[in-house]
Motif scaffolding. Structure first.
Motif, PDB file in Angstrom:
ATOM      1  N   VAL A  56      33.122  32.807  37.156  1.00 19.49           N
ATOM      2  CA  VAL A  56      32.940  31.869  36.040  1.00 19.49           C
ATOM      3  C   VAL A  56      34.101  31.860  35.070  1.00 19.49           C
ATOM      4  O   VAL A  56      34.160  30.997  34.180  1.00 19.49           O
ATOM      5  N   LEU A  57      35.037  32.829  35.209  1.00 19.99           N
ATOM      6  CA  LEU A  57      36.153  32.871  34.278  1.00 19.99           C
ATOM      7  C   LEU A  57      37.240  31.883  34.695  1.00 19.99           C
ATOM      8  O   LEU A  57      37.603  31.816  35.874  1.00 19.99           O
ATOM      9  N   PRO A  58      37.787  31.126  33.766  1.00 21.05           N
ATOM     10  CA  PRO A  58      38.890  30.207  34.100  1.00 21.05           C
ATOM     11  C   PRO A  58      40.177  30.976  34.334  1.00 21.05           C
ATOM     12  O   PRO A  58      40.327  32.133  33.922  1.00 21.05           O
ATOM     13  N   GLU A  59      41.108  30.312  34.991  1.00 24.80           N
ATOM     14  CA  GLU A  59      42.365  30.959  35.359  1.00 24.80           C
ATOM     15  C   GLU A  59      43.132  31.452  34.134  1.00 24.80           C
ATOM     16  O   GLU A  59      43.770  32.503  34.170  1.00 24.80           O
ATOM     17  N   ARG A  60      43.053  30.709  33.033  1.00 28.04           N
ATOM     18  CA  ARG A  60      43.846  31.073  31.855  1.00 28.04           C
ATOM     19  C   ARG A  60      43.437  32.433  31.284  1.00 28.04           C
ATOM     20  O   ARG A  60      44.242  33.118  30.653  1.00 28.04           O
ATOM     21  N   VAL A  61      42.174  32.823  31.494  1.00 21.26           N
ATOM     22  CA  VAL A  61      41.731  34.132  31.018  1.00 21.26           C
ATOM     23  C   VAL A  61      42.463  35.242  31.768  1.00 21.26           C
ATOM     24  O   VAL A  61      42.945  36.216  31.169  1.00 21.26           O
ATOM     25  N   LEU A  62      42.562  35.115  33.083  1.00 20.58           N
ATOM     26  CA  LEU A  62      43.284  36.106  33.868  1.00 20.58           C
ATOM     27  C   LEU A  62      44.762  36.127  33.507  1.00 20.58           C
ATOM     28  O   LEU A  62      45.400  37.180  33.491  1.00 20.58           O
ATOM     29  N   GLU A  63      45.316  34.953  33.212  1.00 17.55           N
ATOM     30  CA  GLU A  63      46.723  34.897  32.824  1.00 17.55           C
ATOM     31  C   GLU A  63      46.951  35.676  31.540  1.00 17.55           C
ATOM     32  O   GLU A  63      47.954  36.391  31.393  1.00 17.55           O
ATOM     33  N   VAL A  64      46.016  35.573  30.601  1.00 14.90           N
ATOM     34  CA  VAL A  64      46.133  36.313  29.344  1.00 14.90           C
ATOM     35  C   VAL A  64      45.981  37.806  29.589  1.00 14.90           C
ATOM     36  O   VAL A  64      46.742  38.621  29.069  1.00 14.90           O
ATOM     37  N   ILE A  65      44.991  38.179  30.408  1.00 14.86           N
ATOM     38  CA  ILE A  65      44.735  39.595  30.668  1.00 14.86           C
ATOM     39  C   ILE A  65      45.939  40.279  31.308  1.00 14.86           C
ATOM     40  O   ILE A  65      46.298  41.403  30.941  1.00 14.86           O
ATOM     41  N   PHE A  66      46.575  39.598  32.242  1.00 15.78           N
ATOM     42  CA  PHE A  66      47.678  40.210  32.979  1.00 15.78           C
ATOM     43  C   PHE A  66      49.059  39.814  32.450  1.00 15.78           C
ATOM     44  O   PHE A  66      50.062  40.125  33.091  1.00 15.78           O
ATOM     45  N   SER A  67      49.131  39.137  31.319  1.00 15.10           N
ATOM     46  CA  SER A  67      50.435  38.791  30.748  1.00 15.10           C
ATOM     47  C   SER A  67      51.065  40.038  30.126  1.00 15.10           C
ATOM     48  O   SER A  67      50.451  40.691  29.285  1.00 15.10           O
ATOM     49  N   PRO A  68      52.291  40.382  30.502  1.00 18.44           N
ATOM     50  CA  PRO A  68      52.929  41.595  29.962  1.00 18.44           C
ATOM     51  C   PRO A  68      53.552  41.356  28.592  1.00 18.44           C
ATOM     52  O   PRO A  68      53.856  40.220  28.216  1.00 18.44           O
ATOM     53  N   LEU A  69      53.734  42.434  27.863  1.00 17.20           N
ATOM     54  CA  LEU A  69      54.457  42.408  26.603  1.00 17.20           C
ATOM     55  C   LEU A  69      55.924  42.692  26.889  1.00 17.20           C
ATOM     56  O   LEU A  69      56.261  43.635  27.603  1.00 17.20           O
ATOM     57  N   LEU A 241      55.530  45.690  29.528  1.00 17.20           N
ATOM     58  CA  LEU A 241      54.314  46.497  29.598  1.00 17.20           C
ATOM     59  C   LEU A 241      53.124  45.581  29.826  1.00 17.20           C
ATOM     60  O   LEU A 241      52.935  44.596  29.104  1.00 17.20           O
ATOM     61  N   GLY A 242      52.318  45.895  30.836  1.00 15.68           N
ATOM     62  CA  GLY A 242      51.154  45.066  31.136  1.00 15.68           C
ATOM     63  C   GLY A 242      50.031  45.871  31.749  1.00 15.68           C
ATOM     64  O   GLY A 242      50.170  47.072  32.000  1.00 15.68           O
ATOM     65  N   LEU A 243      48.915  45.228  31.998  1.00 13.94           N
ATOM     66  CA  LEU A 243      47.772  45.865  32.633  1.00 13.94           C
ATOM     67  C   LEU A 243      48.134  46.265  34.056  1.00 13.94           C
ATOM     68  O   LEU A 243      48.988  45.646  34.695  1.00 13.94           O
ATOM     69  N   PHE A 244      47.487  47.322  34.558  1.00 13.79           N
ATOM     70  CA  PHE A 244      47.742  47.777  35.916  1.00 13.79           C
ATOM     71  C   PHE A 244      47.670  46.602  36.891  1.00 13.79           C
ATOM     72  O   PHE A 244      46.683  45.864  36.921  1.00 13.79           O
ATOM     73  N   GLY A 245      48.728  46.427  37.678  1.00 15.44           N
ATOM     74  CA  GLY A 245      48.755  45.371  38.676  1.00 15.44           C
ATOM     75  C   GLY A 245      49.343  44.064  38.205  1.00 15.44           C
ATOM     76  O   GLY A 245      49.424  43.107  38.988  1.00 15.44           O
ATOM     77  N   TRP A 246      49.808  43.998  36.950  1.00 17.26           N
ATOM     78  CA  TRP A 246      50.320  42.721  36.436  1.00 17.26           C
ATOM     79  C   TRP A 246      51.521  42.224  37.236  1.00 17.26           C
ATOM     80  O   TRP A 246      51.728  41.011  37.358  1.00 17.26           O
ATOM     81  N   GLN A 247      52.290  43.164  37.800  1.00 17.09           N
ATOM     82  CA  GLN A 247      53.474  42.742  38.549  1.00 17.09           C
ATOM     83  C   GLN A 247      53.109  42.029  39.850  1.00 17.09           C
ATOM     84  O   GLN A 247      53.894  41.233  40.362  1.00 17.09           O
ATOM     85  N   ILE A 248      51.925  42.331  40.396  1.00 20.68           N
ATOM     86  CA  ILE A 248      51.511  41.678  41.631  1.00 20.68           C
ATOM     87  C   ILE A 248      51.375  40.174  41.426  1.00 20.68           C
ATOM     88  O   ILE A 248      51.717  39.372  42.308  1.00 20.68           O
ATOM     89  N   LEU A 249      50.884  39.777  40.250  1.00 19.17           N
ATOM     90  CA  LEU A 249      50.753  38.346  39.958  1.00 19.17           C
ATOM     91  C   LEU A 249      52.090  37.702  39.618  1.00 19.17           C
ATOM     92  O   LEU A 249      52.186  36.478  39.586  1.00 19.17           O
ATOM     93  N   LYS A 250      53.115  38.515  39.358  1.00 24.29           N
ATOM     94  CA  LYS A 250      54.436  37.992  39.003  1.00 24.29           C
ATOM     95  C   LYS A 250      55.413  38.050  40.170  1.00 24.29           C
ATOM     96  O   LYS A 250      56.564  37.645  40.021  1.00 24.29           O
ATOM     97  N   THR A 251      54.947  38.537  41.307  1.00 21.71           N
ATOM     98  CA  THR A 251      55.826  38.738  42.461  1.00 21.71           C
ATOM     99  C   THR A 251      55.402  37.835  43.610  1.00 21.71           C
ATOM    100  O   THR A 251      54.208  37.603  43.808  1.00 21.71           O
ATOM    101  N   MET A 434      39.951  41.346  40.423  1.00 21.76           N
ATOM    102  CA  MET A 434      40.575  40.452  39.445  1.00 21.76           C
ATOM    103  C   MET A 434      41.876  39.870  39.986  1.00 21.76           C
ATOM    104  O   MET A 434      42.143  38.662  39.853  1.00 21.76           O
ATOM    105  N   LEU A 435      42.691  40.723  40.605  1.00 24.67           N
ATOM    106  CA  LEU A 435      43.957  40.234  41.160  1.00 24.67           C
ATOM    107  C   LEU A 435      43.718  39.253  42.301  1.00 24.67           C
ATOM    108  O   LEU A 435      44.402  38.225  42.404  1.00 24.67           O
ATOM    109  N   ALA A 436      42.751  39.570  43.164  1.00 26.58           N
ATOM    110  CA  ALA A 436      42.460  38.680  44.294  1.00 26.58           C
ATOM    111  C   ALA A 436      42.002  37.311  43.799  1.00 26.58           C
ATOM    112  O   ALA A 436      42.396  36.271  44.352  1.00 26.58           O
ATOM    113  N   HIS A 437      41.188  37.306  42.741  1.00 27.93           N
ATOM    114  CA  HIS A 437      40.718  36.027  42.210  1.00 27.93           C
ATOM    115  C   HIS A 437      41.871  35.240  41.590  1.00 27.93           C
ATOM    116  O   HIS A 437      41.973  34.017  41.770  1.00 27.93           O
TER     117      HIS A 437
END
Length: 478
Positions: A56-69, A241-251, A434-437
């Motif tokens: 039920v979560l939209p894509e933008r929520v995951l983008e925020v969660i995994f966006s690095p600083l 710096l990001g949540l564990f696995g953030w690089q997977i969504l950036k690679t 979360m990453l798979a979704h």
């Protein structure tokens, strides 16, 4: 092609050429007298609820969660080549201590360095915090130094068609030594294996060039994969710096061979737990209370390891194919497997942490005592310019003076240990879901199509959560 075969053959020959029966530096067998069924069900339910939440979560929520600083600028530096060279010298000194040092695995520096410092601490640091392997890889510095001093270019190119097959072969060789060799913690034997592996890898690096460390050397391949899980990473010239696995969504999705390698990492980690259980010994027809020793199950564990890898690849391919059929997607199976294979890395890392947590609690004490011993010896030896020899009885007393396993005897501490282990497994699966979704949303667009494509994989992850927690709670006989 000779290098992976030579390395694999050397390791296999060493596995089969002994009758000893030493396992890890300290025993990991543990029967948990806790309400594990409740914990297992709760962990699997947590992952299942995460699956529903992702629906039920939209894509933008995951983008925020995994966006690095974006933190400080981090310029390129040659310092890692220097530290790598010193790491190689330190490694060779440890190999020498394996031949000449104490025979007791919990006192020998090489055994503690390989199985506790490297296989537990370095691997976990690589997966959780930052790319420590870049600084301590014992081949990058020596290879660069040899090329600079000799001016010799690599005479051969690693064929592109091989992909990451050499890395898979060498990593399976390492896993086979860890799980099937009768005495992986025997100091002299470990020194021979480790020293031979280092030398063969150095030769392969000189023959094929730096690409060997990327596509040919299994341990470097493992740590390069786990680097994608770390909190900190250098990207775009900045430390981020990001949540564990953030690089997977950036690679970008890995190539086919690398995707299979990621599945091999998970399969080997899982069998590393299975081959110690009463269940596995029962399959082999062995009474776990009368275990004859690791030398009696060498070939069985080798076959089990290879079977576990083939089975996991087949199951993963089946779940991905089922998702494509549900989604009515015309995406090729291989392309889909490459997209979603990295999402298994959090699961593999979570189980690695959980599996070796109790070993770290015990063997970590021996490492600290050894460092304390060295510090004391160095302090007493500074006036002589050399580290003096210690009386063996004094060293043995110092080594064992502060090591305790009393925390295994109390319900409260065991509950804390189990919850920590279970938490690592469940958190790894939650991040994987979360990453798979997120990757499914990117690949298929709408939330509905992403959900359909992920349904079989989500069921696989929930089942694997149950399996991982069951492994932790299962009595062990090895």
């Amino acid at each position: 092609m000779f290098a992976p075969r030579l390395i694999g053959a050397a390791i296999l020959a060493l596995i089969l050429g002994t009758g000893a029966a030493l396992a890890h530096a300290s025993e990991q067998g543990l029967v948990l007298l806790l309400p594990t069924d409740v914990y297992i069900a709760s962990g699997a339910a947590a992952v299942a609820l995460t699956v529903l939440l992702m629906a039920v979560l939209p894509e933008r929520v995951l983008e925020v969660i995994f966006s690095p600083l974006r933190l400080m600028r981090l310029p390129m530096s040659a310092a890692p080549l220097v530290t790598s060279t010193f790491a190689a010298l330190g490694f060779l000194a440890l190999v020498a201590s394996g031949f000449a040092g104490p025979r007791d695995p919990v006192e020998n520096p090489l055994v503690l360095a390989i199985w506790t410092v490297f296989w537990i601490c370095v691997v976990v640091t690589q997966g959780l915090l930052f790319d420590i392997w870049r600084w301590i890889n014992p081949w990058r510095g020596p290879l660069a130094l040899i090329r600079q001093l000799t001016g010799v270019r690599s005479p051969m190119h690693l064929p592109a068609r091989l992909g990451h097959a050499p890395a898979i072969v060498t990593f399976l060789g390492f896993a086979g030594f860890l799980m099937a060799d009768p005495a992986p913690a025997d100091p002299a034997r470990l020194a021979l294996v480790a020293g031979t592996y280092w030398l063969l890898t150095l030769i392969a690096g000189l023959v094929f060039g730096p690409r060997w460390l990327i596509r040919g050397e299994g341990l470097s391949g493992l740590l390069r994969c786990y680097r994608q899980m770390s909190l900190l990473a250098r990207r775009g010239g900045r430390l981020q710096l990001g949540l564990f696995g953030w690089q997977i969504l950036k690679t970008r999705a890995p190539k086919g061979g690398l995707a299979i390698f990621m599945l091999v990492i998970l399969a080997c980690g899982s069998f590393d737990g299975v081959n110690e259980t009463f269940w596995w010994l029962g399959v082999l027809g062995i009474n776990p209370l009368e275990f004859p020793g690791r030398s009696a199950v060498v070939w069985q564990n080798v076959v089990g390891l290879l079977t576990a890898n083939a089975l996991l690849v087949a199951i993963f391919a089946g779940t991905i194919k089922a998702g494509l059929l549900l989604n009515r997607s015309d995406m090729a199976l291989g392309a889909a497997m490459r997209i979603f294979a990295p999402t298994l890395l959090p699961i593999a890392l979570g189980y690695h942490i959980a599996h070796y947590y109790t070993a770290l609690l015990v063997d970590g004490q021996y490492v600290l005592e050894l460092l304390r011993d060295w510090a004391g010896a160095l302090g007493h030896g500074l006036e002589h310019g050399l580290m003096p020899d210690h009386d063996h009885a004094h060293t043995e007393e110092l080594q064992h003076l502060h090591v305790t396993t009393g925390f295994f005897n109390a319900t409260d501490t065991m509950r804390a240990i189990w919850l920590t282990q279970a938490g690592a497994v469940v958190l790894g699966h939650v991040i994987a879901v979360m990453l798979a979704h997120g990757l499914a949303l990117r690949a298929f667009g709408s939330n509905r199509r992403a959900l359909l494509s992920q349904a079989p994989l989500a069921a696989f992850m929930v089942g694997y959560t149950f399996f991982g927690l069951w492994l932790l709670a299962s009595p062990r006989g090895v």
